[in-house]
Scaffold this active site. Sequence first.
Site, PDB file in Angstrom:
ATOM      1  N   ASP A 100       0.863  -1.180   0.000  1.00  0.00           N
ATOM      2  CA  ASP A 100       0.000   0.000   0.000  1.00  0.00           C
ATOM      3  C   ASP A 100       0.907   1.240   0.000  1.00  0.00           C
ATOM      4  O   ASP A 100       1.392   1.657  -1.042  1.00  0.00           O
ATOM      5  CB  ASP A 100      -0.885  -0.103   1.259  1.00  0.00           C
ATOM      6  CG  ASP A 100      -1.968   0.944   1.326  1.00  0.00           C
ATOM      7  OD1 ASP A 100      -2.693   1.112   0.341  1.00  0.00           O
ATOM      8  OD2 ASP A 100      -2.099   1.599   2.376  1.00  0.00           O
ATOM      9  N   THR A 104       5.883  -0.748   5.064  1.00  0.00           N
ATOM     10  CA  THR A 104       6.176  -2.019   5.742  1.00  0.00           C
ATOM     11  C   THR A 104       7.290  -2.768   5.024  1.00  0.00           C
ATOM     12  O   THR A 104       8.296  -3.151   5.635  1.00  0.00           O
ATOM     13  CB  THR A 104       4.901  -2.899   5.786  1.00  0.00           C
ATOM     14  OG1 THR A 104       3.860  -2.153   6.406  1.00  0.00           O
ATOM     15  CG2 THR A 104       5.140  -4.186   6.549  1.00  0.00           C
ATOM     16  N   LEU A 105       7.127  -2.958   3.722  1.00  0.00           N
ATOM     17  CA  LEU A 105       8.135  -3.761   3.016  1.00  0.00           C
ATOM     18  C   LEU A 105       9.433  -3.029   2.810  1.00  0.00           C
ATOM     19  O   LEU A 105      10.492  -3.650   2.794  1.00  0.00           O
ATOM     20  CB  LEU A 105       7.570  -4.266   1.695  1.00  0.00           C
ATOM     21  CG  LEU A 105       6.774  -5.552   1.843  1.00  0.00           C
ATOM     22  CD1 LEU A 105       6.287  -6.031   0.497  1.00  0.00           C
ATOM     23  CD2 LEU A 105       7.596  -6.648   2.507  1.00  0.00           C
ATOM     24  N   LYS A 128      -1.067  -1.884  -4.688  1.00  0.00           N
ATOM     25  CA  LYS A 128      -1.885  -0.676  -4.872  1.00  0.00           C
ATOM     26  C   LYS A 128      -0.937   0.491  -5.148  1.00  0.00           C
ATOM     27  O   LYS A 128      -0.649   1.286  -4.259  1.00  0.00           O
ATOM     28  CB  LYS A 128      -2.636  -0.384  -3.558  1.00  0.00           C
ATOM     29  CG  LYS A 128      -4.074  -0.837  -3.521  1.00  0.00           C
ATOM     30  CD  LYS A 128      -4.861  -0.115  -2.450  1.00  0.00           C
ATOM     31  CE  LYS A 128      -4.809  -0.812  -1.116  1.00  0.00           C
ATOM     32  NZ  LYS A 128      -5.710  -0.230  -0.096  1.00  0.00           N
ATOM     33  N   ASP A 156      -7.948  -8.075   6.135  1.00  0.00           N
ATOM     34  CA  ASP A 156      -9.057  -7.768   7.032  1.00  0.00           C
ATOM     35  C   ASP A 156      -9.479  -6.303   6.978  1.00  0.00           C
ATOM     36  O   ASP A 156      -8.743  -5.443   6.519  1.00  0.00           O
ATOM     37  CB  ASP A 156      -8.647  -8.055   8.479  1.00  0.00           C
ATOM     38  CG  ASP A 156      -7.691  -7.000   9.006  1.00  0.00           C
ATOM     39  OD1 ASP A 156      -6.632  -6.794   8.379  1.00  0.00           O
ATOM     40  OD2 ASP A 156      -8.003  -6.343  10.015  1.00  0.00           O
TER      41      ASP A 156
HETATM   42  P1  IMP Z   1       1.957  -0.592   3.702  1.00  0.00           P
HETATM   43  O1  IMP Z   1       1.122   0.662   3.730  1.00  0.00           O
HETATM   44  O2  IMP Z   1       2.467  -0.867   2.305  1.00  0.00           O
HETATM   45  O3  IMP Z   1       3.040  -0.537   4.720  1.00  0.00           O
HETATM   46  O4  IMP Z   1       0.984  -1.790   4.063  1.00  0.00           O
HETATM   47  C1  IMP Z   1       0.797  -2.139   5.393  1.00  0.00           C
HETATM   48  C2  IMP Z   1      -0.244  -3.169   5.612  1.00  0.00           C
HETATM   49  O5  IMP Z   1      -1.499  -2.513   5.579  1.00  0.00           O
HETATM   50  C3  IMP Z   1      -0.397  -4.302   4.633  1.00  0.00           C
HETATM   51  O6  IMP Z   1       0.516  -5.342   4.837  1.00  0.00           O
HETATM   52  C4  IMP Z   1      -1.808  -4.750   4.966  1.00  0.00           C
HETATM   53  O7  IMP Z   1      -1.802  -5.629   6.076  1.00  0.00           O
HETATM   54  C5  IMP Z   1      -2.489  -3.454   5.313  1.00  0.00           C
HETATM   55  N1  IMP Z   1      -3.329  -2.978   4.180  1.00  0.00           N
HETATM   56  C6  IMP Z   1      -3.024  -2.060   3.255  1.00  0.00           C
HETATM   57  N2  IMP Z   1      -4.042  -1.892   2.384  1.00  0.00           N
HETATM   58  C7  IMP Z   1      -5.013  -2.750   2.786  1.00  0.00           C
HETATM   59  C8  IMP Z   1      -6.320  -3.068   2.281  1.00  0.00           C
HETATM   60  O8  IMP Z   1      -6.830  -2.546   1.263  1.00  0.00           O
HETATM   61  N3  IMP Z   1      -7.012  -4.009   2.981  1.00  0.00           N
HETATM   62  C9  IMP Z   1      -6.520  -4.635   4.083  1.00  0.00           C
HETATM   63  N4  IMP Z   1      -5.302  -4.380   4.579  1.00  0.00           N
HETATM   64  C10 IMP Z   1      -4.560  -3.439   3.936  1.00  0.00           C
END
Ligand code: IMP
Length: 173
Positions: A100, A104-105, A128, A156
């Site tokens: 997203d 995180t990654l 995304k 979730d």
């Molecule tokens: P990041 O924003 O790339 O660090 O994503 C962090 C985490 O947010 C992901 O691993 C998911 O667990 C959660 N996440 C992001 N987008 C969604 C979504 O559309 N639905 C559910 N969980 C999400």
Amino acid sequence: MVNIKRTLITAEEISEKVKETGRYISEKYKDKPLLMVSILNGAFIFMADLCREVTVPCEIAFMAVKSYDGTRSTGNVEITRDIDKDISKYNVVIAEDIIDSGRTLSEITKILKERSPLSLEVITLLDKPARREVPFEADISLFTIPDAFVVGYGLDCNEQFRNLCYIAECAIE
Ligand code: IMP
Ligand code: MG
């Protein structure tokens, strides 16, 4: 209230791509020490399905992270469960549910690279790209999705809907 708005990706579409990805991993990592790592909780179903499509020897490990709002752009992810292995002996493949913001990654790969794995590859079920806040690209993304909040197949909304067999867009009212 959270409702399911529409199905975005069917169980059959997921299964087809997961099988393809399993074949790719099996081919690329045959005769190599392979460690598949998934990030709990969201990636648990993806990992369970993907690792069963891998036909070469592999080990499985899990990590859990907690995201928190920090003012430092690199300091927003805390590891709450770590891999209990020396990853310098392995080719590591991360299986993640969704990218997203990318925070995180980008943080996890930074931490894991410091441990000198033989190689590191990131495979994400969903991407995304419209929501990216830090530059991060997976090596493989099974599906690119629009900027919508999605649930199912491990993902979730307030801990609900992880058990759906498909990916759905949800409407928060
Ligand atoms: P990041 O924003 O790339 O660090 O994503 C962090 C985490 O947010 C992901 O691993 C998911 O667990 C959660 N996440 C992001 N987008 C969604 C979504 O559309 N639905 C559910 N969980 C999400
Ligand atoms: Mg996740």
